[in-house]
Design an enzyme around this catalytic site. Sequence first.
Site, PDB file in Angstrom:
ATOM      1  N   ASN A 261      28.084  17.132  -6.216  1.00 30.01           N
ATOM      2  CA  ASN A 261      26.689  16.833  -5.796  1.00 30.01           C
ATOM      3  C   ASN A 261      25.912  17.954  -5.429  1.00 30.01           C
ATOM      4  O   ASN A 261      26.482  18.960  -4.920  1.00 30.01           O
ATOM      5  CB  ASN A 261      26.404  15.901  -4.489  1.00 30.01           C
TER       6      ASN A 261
ATOM      7  N   ASP B 290      29.356  17.497   6.330  1.00 32.97           N
ATOM      8  CA  ASP B 290      29.144  19.009   5.604  1.00 32.97           C
ATOM      9  C   ASP B 290      29.623  19.977   6.657  1.00 32.97           C
ATOM     10  O   ASP B 290      28.461  21.056   6.587  1.00 32.97           O
ATOM     11  CB  ASP B 290      27.650  18.754   5.306  1.00 32.97           C
TER      12      ASP B 290
ATOM     13  N   ASP C 271      33.100  13.652   4.801  1.00 32.62           N
ATOM     14  CA  ASP C 271      33.591  14.441   3.519  1.00 32.62           C
ATOM     15  C   ASP C 271      34.959  14.265   3.419  1.00 32.62           C
ATOM     16  O   ASP C 271      35.333  13.940   2.158  1.00 32.62           O
ATOM     17  CB  ASP C 271      33.253  15.795   3.590  1.00 32.62           C
TER      18      ASP C 271
ATOM     19  N   ARG D 220       0.806  -1.272  -0.145  1.00 30.08           N
ATOM     20  CA  ARG D 220      -0.020  -0.054  -0.014  1.00 30.08           C
ATOM     21  C   ARG D 220       0.936   1.261  -0.049  1.00 30.08           C
ATOM     22  O   ARG D 220       0.762   2.053  -0.912  1.00 30.08           O
ATOM     23  CB  ARG D 220      -0.801   0.196   1.222  1.00 30.08           C
TER      24      ARG D 220
ATOM     25  N   ASN E 237      30.205   7.423  -4.194  1.00 31.35           N
ATOM     26  CA  ASN E 237      29.634   8.430  -3.101  1.00 31.35           C
ATOM     27  C   ASN E 237      30.016   7.621  -1.964  1.00 31.35           C
ATOM     28  O   ASN E 237      29.952   6.497  -1.761  1.00 31.35           O
ATOM     29  CB  ASN E 237      28.017   8.485  -3.292  1.00 31.35           C
TER      30      ASN E 237
ATOM     31  N   TYR F 190      18.193  10.190  -0.558  1.00 36.06           N
ATOM     32  CA  TYR F 190      19.455  10.426  -0.054  1.00 36.06           C
ATOM     33  C   TYR F 190      19.585  11.522  -1.391  1.00 36.06           C
ATOM     34  O   TYR F 190      18.891  12.074  -1.991  1.00 36.06           O
ATOM     35  CB  TYR F 190      20.086   9.223  -0.168  1.00 36.06           C
TER      36      TYR F 190
ATOM     37  N   LYS G  96      21.687  10.835   6.413  1.00 30.53           N
ATOM     38  CA  LYS G  96      22.930   9.631   6.491  1.00 30.53           C
ATOM     39  C   LYS G  96      22.784   8.607   7.509  1.00 30.53           C
ATOM     40  O   LYS G  96      22.953   7.422   7.221  1.00 30.53           O
ATOM     41  CB  LYS G  96      24.131  10.621   7.141  1.00 30.53           C
TER      42      LYS G  96
HETATM   43  N1  LIG Z   1      30.802  12.053  -4.164  1.00 29.79           N
HETATM   44  C1  LIG Z   1      30.891  12.147  -2.905  1.00 29.79           C
HETATM   45  O1  LIG Z   1      30.904  11.173  -2.185  1.00 29.79           O
HETATM   46  C2  LIG Z   1      31.054  13.775  -2.095  1.00 29.79           C
HETATM   47  C3  LIG Z   1      31.520  13.523  -1.011  1.00 29.79           C
HETATM   48  C4  LIG Z   1      32.014  14.965  -0.413  1.00 29.79           C
HETATM   49  C5  LIG Z   1      31.835  15.952  -1.195  1.00 29.79           C
HETATM   50  N2  LIG Z   1      31.242  15.712  -2.545  1.00 29.79           N
HETATM   51  C6  LIG Z   1      30.869  17.038  -3.370  1.00 29.79           C
HETATM   52  O2  LIG Z   1      32.139  17.827  -3.531  1.00 29.79           O
HETATM   53  C7  LIG Z   1      31.841  19.099  -3.670  1.00 29.79           C
HETATM   54  C8  LIG Z   1      32.679  19.926  -2.765  1.00 29.79           C
HETATM   55  O3  LIG Z   1      32.310  19.567  -1.586  1.00 29.79           O
HETATM   56  P1  LIG Z   1      33.368  20.088  -0.205  1.00 29.79           P
HETATM   57  O4  LIG Z   1      32.861  19.459   0.915  1.00 29.79           O
HETATM   58  O5  LIG Z   1      34.794  19.698  -0.676  1.00 29.79           O
HETATM   59  O6  LIG Z   1      33.015  21.731  -0.404  1.00 29.79           O
HETATM   60  P2  LIG Z   1      34.377  22.715   0.286  1.00 29.79           P
HETATM   61  O7  LIG Z   1      33.643  23.972   0.609  1.00 29.79           O
HETATM   62  O8  LIG Z   1      35.259  22.208   1.282  1.00 29.79           O
HETATM   63  O9  LIG Z   1      34.977  23.091  -1.308  1.00 29.79           O
HETATM   64  C9  LIG Z   1      34.222  23.643  -2.281  1.00 29.79           C
HETATM   65  C10 LIG Z   1      34.968  24.006  -3.496  1.00 29.79           C
HETATM   66  O10 LIG Z   1      35.368  25.420  -3.298  1.00 29.79           O
HETATM   67  C11 LIG Z   1      36.651  25.578  -3.522  1.00 29.79           C
HETATM   68  N3  LIG Z   1      37.445  26.292  -2.407  1.00 29.79           N
HETATM   69  C12 LIG Z   1      36.963  26.559  -1.197  1.00 29.79           C
HETATM   70  N4  LIG Z   1      38.020  27.180  -0.585  1.00 29.79           N
HETATM   71  C13 LIG Z   1      38.700  27.607  -1.500  1.00 29.79           C
HETATM   72  C14 LIG Z   1      39.940  28.362  -1.303  1.00 29.79           C
HETATM   73  N5  LIG Z   1      40.212  28.748  -0.146  1.00 29.79           N
HETATM   74  N6  LIG Z   1      40.682  28.535  -2.346  1.00 29.79           N
HETATM   75  C15 LIG Z   1      40.480  27.926  -3.480  1.00 29.79           C
HETATM   76  N7  LIG Z   1      39.251  27.051  -3.698  1.00 29.79           N
HETATM   77  C16 LIG Z   1      38.726  26.896  -2.527  1.00 29.79           C
HETATM   78  C17 LIG Z   1      37.254  24.157  -3.694  1.00 29.79           C
HETATM   79  O11 LIG Z   1      38.225  24.201  -4.748  1.00 29.79           O
HETATM   80  C18 LIG Z   1      36.113  23.335  -3.672  1.00 29.79           C
HETATM   81  O12 LIG Z   1      36.300  22.925  -5.043  1.00 29.79           O
HETATM   82  C19 LIG Z   1      30.253  19.239  -3.452  1.00 29.79           C
HETATM   83  O13 LIG Z   1      29.522  19.502  -4.444  1.00 29.79           O
HETATM   84  C20 LIG Z   1      29.954  17.931  -2.677  1.00 29.79           C
HETATM   85  O14 LIG Z   1      29.004  17.594  -2.839  1.00 29.79           O
HETATM   86  C21 LIG Z   1      30.908  14.603  -3.091  1.00 29.79           C
HETATM   87  O1  LIG Z   2      25.921  13.280   0.776  1.00 32.63           O
HETATM   88  C1  LIG Z   2      26.267  12.866  -0.384  1.00 32.63           C
HETATM   89  O2  LIG Z   2      25.825  12.626  -1.239  1.00 32.63           O
HETATM   90  C2  LIG Z   2      27.928  12.785  -0.508  1.00 32.63           C
HETATM   91  C3  LIG Z   2      28.598  13.902   0.178  1.00 32.63           C
HETATM   92  O3  LIG Z   2      28.907  13.509   1.679  1.00 32.63           O
HETATM   93  C4  LIG Z   2      28.505  15.062  -0.190  1.00 32.63           C
HETATM   94  O4  LIG Z   2      28.562  16.077   0.483  1.00 32.63           O
HETATM   95  O5  LIG Z   2      28.366  15.426  -1.154  1.00 32.63           O
HETATM   96 MN   LIG Z   3      28.826  15.558   2.756  1.00 35.05          MN
END
Ligand SMILES: NC(=O)c1ccc[n+]([C@@H]2O[C@H](COP(=O)([O-])OP(=O)(O)OC[C@H]3O[C@@H](n4cnc5c(N)ncnc54)[C@H](O)[C@@H]3O)[C@@H](O)[C@H]2O)c1
Ligand SMILES: O=C(O)C[C@H](O)C(=O)O
Ligand SMILES: [Mn+2]
Length: 619
Positions: A440, A255, A278, A71, A484, A111, A183
């Site tokens: 993402n 995050d 992360d 359902r 991921n 998610y 999560k």
């Molecule tokens: N696939 C996964 O499992 C996964 C896991 C974690 C994060 N992510 C993705 O990766 C992306 C980045 O996440 P994050 O947690 O690394 O974010 P973050 O804020 O730590 O970094 C974000 C971006 O900003 C740039 N940046 C930030 N501060 C900077 C500085 N002082 N100088 C130059 N560049 C700078 C970085 O180059 C980076 O690319 C997001 O889209 C997140 O969804 C994916």
């Molecule tokens: O939450 C996710 O899908 C992966 C990662 O932790 C992110 O911040 O993008």
């Molecule tokens: Mn994350």
Amino acid sequence: MSSAHGKKNPKFGHLPLSTSGPQETALTGNALLRTPYFNKGSAFTEEERDTFKLHGLLPSNVQSLEEQVRRAYAQYQSRQDDLAKNTFMTSMKEQNELILDHLKEMFPIIYTPTEGDAIANYSRLFRKPEGCYLDIEHMDRIDDDIDQFGGKDDVDLIVVSDGEQILGIGDQGVGAILISVAKLAIYTLCAGIHPARTLPVVLDCGTNNEELLNDDLYLGLRQKRARGEKYDEFVDKFVQACRKRYPKAYIHFEDFGLNNARRILDKYTPKMACFNDDVQGTGAVTLAAIMAAFKEAKVEWADARFLMFGSGTAGTGIADQVSDAIAQETGKSKEEAGQQIWYVMTEHSHAHEADLRRCFDKPGLLLKSKKDELTPAQIPYAREDGDWDKKDHGDLHSVIKEVKPHVLIGTSTKSGAFTKEIVQEMAKHVERPIIFPLSNPTRLHEAKPQDLYDWTDGKALVATGSPFPPVKHNGKEYDISECNNSTTFPGIGLGAVLSRTKLLPPSLIVAAVRALADKAPLSNGTGSGLLPDVTDVRDISVHIAKNVIQQAVKEDLAQEKGIPTDDAELEEWIREQMWDASYRPLKLVEPEKANAFARGEAGAASHQRMGSFNWTARL
Ligand SMILES: NC(=O)c1ccc[n+]([C@@H]2O[C@H](COP(=O)([O-])OP(=O)(O)OC[C@H]3O[C@@H](n4cnc5c(N)ncnc54)[C@H](O)[C@@H]3O)[C@@H](O)[C@H]2O)c1
Ligand SMILES: O=C(O)C[C@H](O)C(=O)O
Ligand SMILES: [Mn+2]
């Protein structure tokens, strides 16, 4: 909470997290129906309806969990779009059984990526609270606020976010509670972590998101983010409160912003079992995907070149795992290994204002001369300025041309950054370009998998941060693996919880990577992806947990007694303690003989978190 635990398993003796056998409760009638932990709705049997005085309170037809799920699935399907489906799932508390039946379909709904929309719209979609909301302006209350969720043995796992960098969508303030909730749902689904023994937390430090600050309906603290000493004090008070109140709980950080994520992890790693998803979860899953791609592309670690696009929390987390792997595989020092990794920063960031200005100023290759502007995590990867003698500071295209990377990884949040020209430039220099757009949600990916195949004539080896459908090339279908952290954090958490490891040092993460790499499907042109499919994730989690537990035992970190040493027995021991969805019989007990939990008083976390309907199953 002894009614929920403590099954005597003849093989293993007392298993603290085993959850079979009857559930005891002193509640009857409406009080029972209002207590989601015990409520089975239409699935109460005739005998239970007699015993617990439920006749008249339920329609007469007794149904099974399967019928309830059927359902619920029909109701789910009738919702118009993904966000509406996500909202429906939030209100549905038989969801574990429901989701396990439709895992592949529902994963992106509960998610990434849909969760991102739910978070961005948190204050608009809000119906009821879920989890623990801590307020930086009332730090003195933390102990009391966190006290509401059970006794000292009742919480195994806490996921906490301060909401500063949610996925790639930046500062979402108090809406971050939903990333903690999501999560934890994944922990339960993918690793059998007991849902009633988990606690989602948001640290509300204010927000710098103007849209939220100007939104009358915004539910969080309507002020700019606190920084500096006040912020650190808040985080520390939270950690200390958890350690005092729930000394067994493992803490997962999610995050946090660029300037805090790594710093907090480094501060607490030597003191307690904690994890930054992360940094570590992402690093672990990406390394496992690289290992699989290297087998396929026949790349050797000693001469592999990596180009990271995006040097935030995730990018540097990946680089650290990769440089460890190079060092381990080749005998190089970590510093030398780091020189195989190149970084290009983006001009786009959701980091706070000061960073944003800095990023706009200085896109390009990380150089030592810019040291003052780098985060500590970026410094090991900065190049000598002499390594880059070009006039500009290196856009992605010119760096690719020069470096000729085997692997290109995007964590830049910069949608479409891997253009056709860039990808084809890469493909000129290496046989099988390994390209992972990981930002993402989906719309922020640096490239779409289908394009990567088309632009490289099917030579690219691809994995993505969000789920994608298979791509078609030359009449054949190729699965795109989701790279991921959801593939790694559940198993690592399961291992940490079951072993009650005192600490979670990098060696335990390495153990997890090995386990995952072991399970990677070797595609050999068969069209399967680089990583195991999400539908296999429970088995993967067991395998990861096993390696993590064995490593914890080896390093004398495991506090749990009686962990089997034999491989097969250990696996059985893990599976026996994993929660899964099925109803248990209910047993009526006298209120005076019942513990607080059976009287419906304790375990507030689970009561609050389970909404009005049941997902009770094996609690
Ligand atoms: N696939 C996964 O499992 C996964 C896991 C974690 C994060 N992510 C993705 O990766 C992306 C980045 O996440 P994050 O947690 O690394 O974010 P973050 O804020 O730590 O970094 C974000 C971006 O900003 C740039 N940046 C930030 N501060 C900077 C500085 N002082 N100088 C130059 N560049 C700078 C970085 O180059 C980076 O690319 C997001 O889209 C997140 O969804 C994916
Ligand atoms: O939450 C996710 O899908 C992966 C990662 O932790 C992110 O911040 O993008
Ligand atoms: Mn994350």
